[in-house]
Design a protein around this motif. Structure first.
Motif, PDB file in Angstrom:
ATOM      1  N   CYS A 169      -3.722  -2.332   8.019  1.00 25.68           N
ATOM      2  CA  CYS A 169      -2.362  -1.802   7.996  1.00 25.68           C
ATOM      3  C   CYS A 169      -2.314  -0.722   6.923  1.00 25.68           C
ATOM      4  N   HIS A 224      -0.541  -3.136   1.801  1.00 28.80           N
ATOM      5  CA  HIS A 224      -0.664  -4.184   2.813  1.00 28.80           C
ATOM      6  C   HIS A 224      -2.114  -4.599   3.080  1.00 28.80           C
ATOM      7  N   MET A 283      -3.958  -7.524   5.131  1.00 24.59           N
ATOM      8  CA  MET A 283      -3.731  -7.032   6.505  1.00 24.59           C
ATOM      9  C   MET A 283      -4.901  -6.143   6.912  1.00 24.59           C
ATOM     10  N   ALA A 289       7.987  -2.330   7.480  1.00 27.81           N
ATOM     11  CA  ALA A 289       7.220  -1.471   8.372  1.00 27.81           C
ATOM     12  C   ALA A 289       5.738  -1.816   8.270  1.00 27.81           C
ATOM     13  N   HIS A 290       5.027  -1.613   9.371  1.00 22.75           N
ATOM     14  CA  HIS A 290       3.584  -1.820   9.382  1.00 22.75           C
ATOM     15  C   HIS A 290       2.942  -0.760  10.270  1.00 22.75           C
ATOM     16  N   VAL A 300       0.229   0.803   5.540  1.00 26.96           N
ATOM     17  CA  VAL A 300       1.386   0.828   4.636  1.00 26.96           C
ATOM     18  C   VAL A 300       0.916   0.422   3.237  1.00 26.96           C
TER      19      VAL A 300
END
Ligand SMILES: [Cu+2]
Length: 104
Positions: free
Chosen positions: A84, A89, A94, A26-27, A86
């Motif tokens: 991101c 991340h 990210m 998931a992101h 999450v």
């Protein structure tokens, strides 16, 4: 492009479509005013810089398709970060810069 530096003019109505094509993770995407990219858990520490500038979670694709969403917001001047949210991340890279120029 990977993590492009994004620059827009003040007052711009910005729309970013996000598709999670990662088959097993998931992101999300959040544009935030804080320096939250070094946080392990940005979802706890980062707040959206603009109304509508957050997609907190896009699950990994299922047999029925990929999860997608759109951020839509009006940009006001400043230097921001996109990341991101999450856990871990953004620490792994990210993230990038989102700059709004001008006086709007
Ligand atoms: Cu991610």
């Amino acid at each position: 492009m990977v993590n492009p530096a994004i620059i827009v003019k003040a007052g711009s109505r910005v729309s970013i479509q996000v598709i999670n094509a990662d088959h097993d993770t998931a992101h999300g995407l959040v544009i935030t005013a804080s320096q939250a990219r070094s946080s392990w858990m940005p979802m706890m520490t980062a707040s959206p810089a603009f109304t509508g500038s957050a997609l907190w979670f896009l699950g990994n694709p299922t047999t029925s398709g990929m999860h997608a969403g759109t951020l839509t917001f009006t940009a006001t001047p400043g230097t921001y970060t996109y990341l991101c949210p999450v856990p871990g991340h953004s620490q792994k890279g990210m993230a990038g810069s989102f700059t709004v120029t001008g006086t709007g």
